[in-house]
Design a protein around this motif. Structure first.
Motif, PDB file in Angstrom:
ATOM      1  N   SER A  46      -3.401  11.460  -1.603  1.00  8.67           N
ATOM      2  CA  SER A  46      -2.075  11.831  -2.091  1.00  8.67           C
ATOM      3  C   SER A  46      -1.796  13.277  -1.701  1.00  8.67           C
ATOM      4  O   SER A  46      -2.708  14.064  -1.499  1.00  8.67           O
ATOM      5  CB  SER A  46      -2.019  11.695  -3.613  1.00  8.67           C
ATOM      6  OG  SER A  46      -2.253  10.359  -3.992  1.00  8.67           O
ATOM      7  N   ILE A  54       3.247  11.798  -0.858  1.00  7.57           N
ATOM      8  CA  ILE A  54       2.524  10.531  -0.881  1.00  7.57           C
ATOM      9  C   ILE A  54       1.781  10.434  -2.206  1.00  7.57           C
ATOM     10  O   ILE A  54       1.063  11.360  -2.602  1.00  7.57           O
ATOM     11  CB  ILE A  54       1.519  10.435   0.290  1.00  7.57           C
ATOM     12  CG1 ILE A  54       2.225  10.664   1.633  1.00  7.57           C
ATOM     13  CG2 ILE A  54       0.763   9.124   0.271  1.00  7.57           C
ATOM     14  CD1 ILE A  54       3.309   9.675   1.958  1.00  7.57           C
ATOM     15  N   ASN A  55       1.912   9.310  -2.904  1.00  8.57           N
ATOM     16  CA  ASN A  55       1.254   9.119  -4.208  1.00  8.57           C
ATOM     17  C   ASN A  55      -0.071   8.394  -4.043  1.00  8.57           C
ATOM     18  O   ASN A  55      -0.299   7.556  -3.303  1.00  8.57           O
ATOM     19  CB  ASN A  55       2.153   8.341  -5.165  1.00  8.57           C
ATOM     20  CG  ASN A  55       3.405   9.144  -5.456  1.00  8.57           C
ATOM     21  OD1 ASN A  55       3.352  10.357  -5.602  1.00  8.57           O
ATOM     22  ND2 ASN A  55       4.533   8.474  -5.529  1.00  8.57           N
ATOM     23  N   ASN A  70       0.859  -1.188   0.000  1.00  3.49           N
ATOM     24  CA  ASN A  70       0.000   0.000   0.000  1.00  3.49           C
ATOM     25  C   ASN A  70       0.895   1.238   0.000  1.00  3.49           C
ATOM     26  O   ASN A  70       1.527   1.554   1.011  1.00  3.49           O
ATOM     27  CB  ASN A  70      -0.919  -0.014   1.226  1.00  3.49           C
ATOM     28  CG  ASN A  70      -1.847   1.181   1.285  1.00  3.49           C
ATOM     29  OD1 ASN A  70      -1.779   2.091   0.477  1.00  3.49           O
ATOM     30  ND2 ASN A  70      -2.726   1.169   2.270  1.00  3.49           N
ATOM     31  N   SER A  71       0.927   1.967  -1.109  1.00  5.99           N
ATOM     32  CA  SER A  71       1.830   3.116  -1.240  1.00  5.99           C
ATOM     33  C   SER A  71       1.461   4.289  -0.329  1.00  5.99           C
ATOM     34  O   SER A  71       2.252   5.199  -0.163  1.00  5.99           O
ATOM     35  CB  SER A  71       1.883   3.589  -2.690  1.00  5.99           C
ATOM     36  OG  SER A  71       0.617   4.095  -3.091  1.00  5.99           O
ATOM     37  N   LYS A  72       0.264   4.265   0.259  1.00  2.75           N
ATOM     38  CA  LYS A  72      -0.129   5.330   1.177  1.00  2.75           C
ATOM     39  C   LYS A  72       0.197   4.987   2.642  1.00  2.75           C
ATOM     40  O   LYS A  72       0.056   5.809   3.527  1.00  2.75           O
ATOM     41  CB  LYS A  72      -1.612   5.652   1.019  1.00  2.75           C
ATOM     42  CG  LYS A  72      -1.915   6.357  -0.301  1.00  2.75           C
ATOM     43  CD  LYS A  72      -3.358   6.801  -0.360  1.00  2.75           C
ATOM     44  CE  LYS A  72      -3.704   7.621  -1.571  1.00  2.75           C
ATOM     45  NZ  LYS A  72      -3.067   7.364  -2.806  1.00  2.75           N
ATOM     46  N   GLN A  73       0.648   3.768   2.881  1.00  5.14           N
ATOM     47  CA  GLN A  73       1.032   3.368   4.240  1.00  5.14           C
ATOM     48  C   GLN A  73       2.535   3.538   4.398  1.00  5.14           C
ATOM     49  O   GLN A  73       3.320   2.939   3.670  1.00  5.14           O
ATOM     50  CB  GLN A  73       0.648   1.926   4.541  1.00  5.14           C
ATOM     51  CG  GLN A  73       1.004   1.530   5.968  1.00  5.14           C
ATOM     52  CD  GLN A  73       0.527   0.145   6.329  1.00  5.14           C
ATOM     53  OE1 GLN A  73      -0.481  -0.325   5.813  1.00  5.14           O
ATOM     54  NE2 GLN A  73       1.249  -0.524   7.207  1.00  5.14           N
ATOM     55  N   ASP A 133      -1.509  15.313   8.579  1.00  2.00           N
ATOM     56  CA  ASP A 133      -2.791  15.208   7.870  1.00  2.00           C
ATOM     57  C   ASP A 133      -3.992  15.401   8.798  1.00  2.00           C
ATOM     58  O   ASP A 133      -5.122  15.134   8.416  1.00  2.00           O
ATOM     59  CB  ASP A 133      -2.892  13.859   7.152  1.00  2.00           C
ATOM     60  CG  ASP A 133      -2.876  12.671   8.106  1.00  2.00           C
ATOM     61  OD1 ASP A 133      -2.641  12.872   9.328  1.00  2.00           O
ATOM     62  OD2 ASP A 133      -3.073  11.545   7.634  1.00  2.00           O
ATOM     63  N   THR A 146      -1.306   5.333   7.643  1.00  2.00           N
ATOM     64  CA  THR A 146      -1.849   5.287   6.290  1.00  2.00           C
ATOM     65  C   THR A 146      -2.512   6.616   5.972  1.00  2.00           C
ATOM     66  O   THR A 146      -3.419   7.054   6.689  1.00  2.00           O
ATOM     67  CB  THR A 146      -2.874   4.143   6.155  1.00  2.00           C
ATOM     68  OG1 THR A 146      -2.218   2.914   6.499  1.00  2.00           O
ATOM     69  CG2 THR A 146      -3.398   4.051   4.732  1.00  2.00           C
ATOM     70  N   TYR A 147      -2.046   7.260   4.927  1.00  2.00           N
ATOM     71  CA  TYR A 147      -2.618   8.539   4.480  1.00  2.00           C
ATOM     72  C   TYR A 147      -3.830   8.254   3.608  1.00  2.00           C
ATOM     73  O   TYR A 147      -3.827   7.312   2.813  1.00  2.00           O
ATOM     74  CB  TYR A 147      -1.565   9.346   3.718  1.00  2.00           C
ATOM     75  CG  TYR A 147      -0.445   9.829   4.622  1.00  2.00           C
ATOM     76  CD1 TYR A 147      -0.544  11.030   5.294  1.00  2.00           C
ATOM     77  CD2 TYR A 147       0.695   9.052   4.821  1.00  2.00           C
ATOM     78  CE1 TYR A 147       0.471  11.470   6.136  1.00  2.00           C
ATOM     79  CE2 TYR A 147       1.710   9.474   5.662  1.00  2.00           C
ATOM     80  CZ  TYR A 147       1.588  10.688   6.311  1.00  2.00           C
ATOM     81  OH  TYR A 147       2.592  11.110   7.148  1.00  2.00           O
ATOM     82  N   LYS A 148      -4.856   9.080   3.747  1.00  2.00           N
ATOM     83  CA  LYS A 148      -6.093   8.878   2.983  1.00  2.00           C
ATOM     84  C   LYS A 148      -6.004   9.435   1.569  1.00  2.00           C
ATOM     85  O   LYS A 148      -6.706   8.967   0.677  1.00  2.00           O
ATOM     86  CB  LYS A 148      -7.273   9.519   3.717  1.00  2.00           C
ATOM     87  CG  LYS A 148      -7.584   8.829   5.023  1.00  2.00           C
ATOM     88  CD  LYS A 148      -8.738   9.481   5.742  1.00  2.00           C
ATOM     89  CE  LYS A 148      -8.982   8.775   7.068  1.00  2.00           C
ATOM     90  NZ  LYS A 148     -10.028   9.412   7.845  1.00  2.00           N
TER      91      LYS A 148
END
Length: 118
Positions: free
Chosen positions: A89, A117-118, A47-50, A72, A85-87
């Motif tokens: 990008s 973050i992508n 998971n690229s947002k984690q 955030d 984990t970002y919600k």
């Protein structure tokens, strides 16, 4: 009367200069500690947002606490190694509010890192 006033002024100056030098010593010690701290991160492969964060300290004091904020608006989290984990990008600044105990006194440092973050 002038002699008493002069003595009081000298006492106040002596007390203030000793207090300031102790505070200055603490500031210098904490500034020295700041070069010994580092925030590291890696992206979770699934998971690229984690993002997994860790804190490294190379000094000889003791890390008392680390409180992370992720930039955030999410709640703060405590721990040496944390995951977030970002919600969405975007660009976020993560901060680690660190309290280090060294030789009976405490230093509070806040290293930070900005991530995209992508």
């Amino acid at each position: 009367m002038k002699t008493i006033a002069t003595i009081l002024i000298v006492i106040v100056i002596a007390f203030t200069s000793n207090s300031c030098s102790k505070e200055l010593e603490s500031i210098v010690d904490c500034t020295g500690e700041s070069v010994l701290v580092k925030i590291e991160h890696n992206v979770d492969p699934a998971n690229s947002k984690q993002i997994n964060y860790s804190f490294n300290y190379a000094g000889n004091g003791t890390v008392e606490s680390i409180i992370w904020t992720f930039g955030d608006g999410s709640p703060s989290v405590a721990g040496n190694e944390v995951s977030h984990t970002y919600k969405a990008s975007g660009s976020y600044t993560v901060k680690a509010q660190v309290k280090i105990k060294k030789e009976g006194s405490f230093c509070e440092l806040t290293p930070q890192r900005t991530l995209s973050i992508n």
